[in-house]
Design an enzyme around this catalytic site. Structure first.
Site, PDB file in Angstrom:
ATOM      1  N   HIS A  55       0.864  -1.182   0.000  1.00 22.07           N
ATOM      2  CA  HIS A  55       0.000   0.000   0.000  1.00 22.07           C
ATOM      3  C   HIS A  55       0.902   1.234   0.000  1.00 22.07           C
ATOM      4  O   HIS A  55       1.586   1.499   0.985  1.00 22.07           O
ATOM      5  CB  HIS A  55      -0.907  -0.005   1.226  1.00 22.07           C
ATOM      6  CG  HIS A  55      -1.824  -1.183   1.280  1.00 22.07           C
ATOM      7  ND1 HIS A  55      -3.100  -1.162   0.768  1.00 22.07           N
ATOM      8  CD2 HIS A  55      -1.636  -2.433   1.751  1.00 22.07           C
ATOM      9  CE1 HIS A  55      -3.668  -2.333   0.941  1.00 22.07           C
ATOM     10  NE2 HIS A  55      -2.792  -3.128   1.541  1.00 22.07           N
ATOM     11  N   ASP A 145      -8.764  -5.287  -2.647  1.00 15.96           N
ATOM     12  CA  ASP A 145      -8.089  -5.378  -1.355  1.00 15.96           C
ATOM     13  C   ASP A 145      -8.388  -4.162  -0.496  1.00 15.96           C
ATOM     14  O   ASP A 145      -8.424  -3.027  -0.977  1.00 15.96           O
ATOM     15  CB  ASP A 145      -6.577  -5.493  -1.549  1.00 15.96           C
ATOM     16  CG  ASP A 145      -5.851  -5.597  -0.223  1.00 15.96           C
ATOM     17  OD1 ASP A 145      -6.310  -6.357   0.644  1.00 15.96           O
ATOM     18  OD2 ASP A 145      -4.842  -4.910  -0.050  1.00 15.96           O
ATOM     19  N   ASP A 303       2.320  -6.974   2.510  1.00 13.21           N
ATOM     20  CA  ASP A 303       1.148  -6.167   2.831  1.00 13.21           C
ATOM     21  C   ASP A 303       1.588  -4.891   3.546  1.00 13.21           C
ATOM     22  O   ASP A 303       0.976  -4.459   4.527  1.00 13.21           O
ATOM     23  CB  ASP A 303       0.153  -6.957   3.685  1.00 13.21           C
ATOM     24  CG  ASP A 303      -1.208  -6.272   3.796  1.00 13.21           C
ATOM     25  OD1 ASP A 303      -1.436  -5.294   3.058  1.00 13.21           O
ATOM     26  OD2 ASP A 303      -2.017  -6.706   4.631  1.00 13.21           O
ATOM     27  N   HIS A 307       0.699   3.786   8.165  1.00  7.01           N
ATOM     28  CA  HIS A 307      -0.229   4.751   8.734  1.00  7.01           C
ATOM     29  C   HIS A 307       0.594   5.793   9.489  1.00  7.01           C
ATOM     30  O   HIS A 307       1.792   5.586   9.743  1.00  7.01           O
ATOM     31  CB  HIS A 307      -1.222   4.084   9.683  1.00  7.01           C
ATOM     32  CG  HIS A 307      -2.132   3.103   9.022  1.00  7.01           C
ATOM     33  ND1 HIS A 307      -3.170   3.482   8.212  1.00  7.01           N
ATOM     34  CD2 HIS A 307      -2.150   1.737   9.046  1.00  7.01           C
ATOM     35  CE1 HIS A 307      -3.802   2.409   7.764  1.00  7.01           C
ATOM     36  NE2 HIS A 307      -3.200   1.341   8.259  1.00  7.01           N
TER      37      HIS A 307
END
Length: 421
Positions: A55, A145, A303, A307
């Site tokens: 991500h 996803d 993965d 954040h």
């Protein structure tokens, strides 16, 4: 451009050698040095790693990560190629977004970017995106996803359509109704902590459903390819093993955090350990390792899910799920499991395995092969120091741990993408 790397070894040899790269490919081994010369410091040369599940948060969430920081982090982790997920703001469901991401990434000089595009418009799970146009724009995979595919009919149609395009559909396999508001694995630890649990059955039930969809499509002659992301449970792995034995075109990935951490880590109520699917039990972690050994698991993916620190400092009920650690994935796996798996098997799971899954050419160190390479220091222990991360997420569960296998040099397309100072 010509580049020569000296003082290196191959994984299956103790012989010190030299490799010369020219115009983006390997020109040859042990020939007269040309162009810029870099000392490989006695490291082990391997094909650059391939990441199928990261991500990068661009567009729209660049306070967490962006292409520059994420692809720099990937290169620092030894990755030459990264597939980014489409759950951004806006969602990557438009060919123009795919093209713009590729164009921007190509100008950065770090890892190479291959965007995954949303399977459904807005990842709403109800209407298929324009899959053919997205493929033509450069998307290499379709996935919702970040969302679970609750509408079985839409998934059936998506797998069928993607199969006709020769494309993989990747799924986050959790039954949303079983998962409910669970924030960690359901079991003795969640009960002791008084936290809502996410049962292993949520993953297994969804994997079973998706495999039945795939079996139905194969019975009709479809070329559908289902890839199951971040498997976390022994039962789901068993279902995949059985499906492969029946000849279904299914692949799966496992993440290092599900191998190295368990739900016991949540006893301190630290949301840094909150991931989706959640950390499971040691029994599950042991089963996943066996799946790596026996070939049931096709590849290792991270993965990588950055954040902000403020988000991860919220309580477990409110904090977002995800761990960002793409730049220490190989050292973590090599240090913990290099003895169990062996170097060649581990490299296969992080290079050739992802390539086979995607139908890409097998990575190679032979003359004429693409010059996507990494030099690994397999001997020197180095402390995990989040402050040094290229990623914007400068915190990790493994902070302070001593690991071996750190990349010294990453080359992408014959050009240096990372070099340890």
């Amino acid at each position: 451009m010509t580049l020569t790397i000296t003082n290196i070894k191959r994984s299956n040899s103790d012989k010190t050698e030299t490799v010369t790269l020219e115009n983006g490919v390997i020109k040859g081994w042990n020939i007269p040095a040309e162009g810029e010369t870099i000392d490989g410091q006695g490291g082990t040369l391997a094909p650059a790693l391939i990441e199928l599940h990261a991500h990068l948060r661009e567009p729209g969430q660049t306070e967490k990560e962006d292409l520059a920081s994420g692809l720099a982090a990937a290169a620092a982790g030894g990755y030459g190629t990264v597939v980014c997920m489409p759950n951004t703001v806006p969602v990557i469901d438009d060919p123009a977004i795919v093209r713009s991401l590729i164009q921007k990434a190509n100008g950065l000089g770090f890892a190479r970017l291959h965007p995954a595009a949303a399977l459904t418009k807005g990842q709403n799970g109800e209407t298929l995106a324009e899959l053919s146009y997205l493929k033509d724009a450069g998307a290499v995979m379709f996935t919702d996803d970040g969302r679970t595919n609750e509408n079985a009919r839409v998934l059936w149609l998506g797998l069928e359509y993607a199969g006709s395009l020769g494309m993989v559909v990747s799924v986050h396999a959790e039954d949303a109704s079983l998962r409910a508001d669970g924030v960690m694995n359901e079991g003795p630890v969640s009960e002791a902590l008084g936290l809502p649990g996410n049962p292993a059955a949520a993953e297994a039930a969804r994997v079973a459903r998706d495999l039945e969809i795939l079996a139905g499509l194969h019975a009709q002659g479809s070329g559908a390819h289902l890839h199951i992301q971040h498997l976390s449970t022994a039962r789901a792995l068993e279902l995949v093993r059985g499906a492969k034995a029946r000849g279904l075109n299914v692949t799966c990935e496992v993440c290092p955090h599900h191998l190295t951490l368990t739900d016991e880590a949540l006893r301190g109520f630290d949301a840094i350990y909150k991931v989706a699917p959640p950390l499971r039990t040691q029994r599950d972690a042991d089963a996943l390792l066996e799946g790596l050994k026996d070939g049931t698991v096709d590849c290792i993916a991270t993965d990588h899910a950055p954040h902000t620190r403020a988000e991860k400092e919220r309580d477990l009920l409110d904090a977002p799920s995800g761990i960002a650690y793409i730049e220490l994935a190989f050292p973590l796996m090599y240090t913990r499991f290099g003895g169990d798996l062996g170097l060649d098997k581990l490299l296969d799971l992080m290079t050739a395995g992802p390539a086979r899954l995607m139908g890409w050419p097998a990575p190679s160190l032979e003359a004429g092969a693409p010059a996507d390479l990494v030099v690994l220091d397999l001997e020197t222990e180095r402390e995990v120091s989040p402050a040094e991360f290229k990623s914007k997420a400068k915190f990790t569960p493994w902070a302070g741990e001593m690991l071996r296998g750190w990349p010294l040099l990453t080359v992408v397309g014959g050009q240096v993408a990372y070099r340890r100072e």
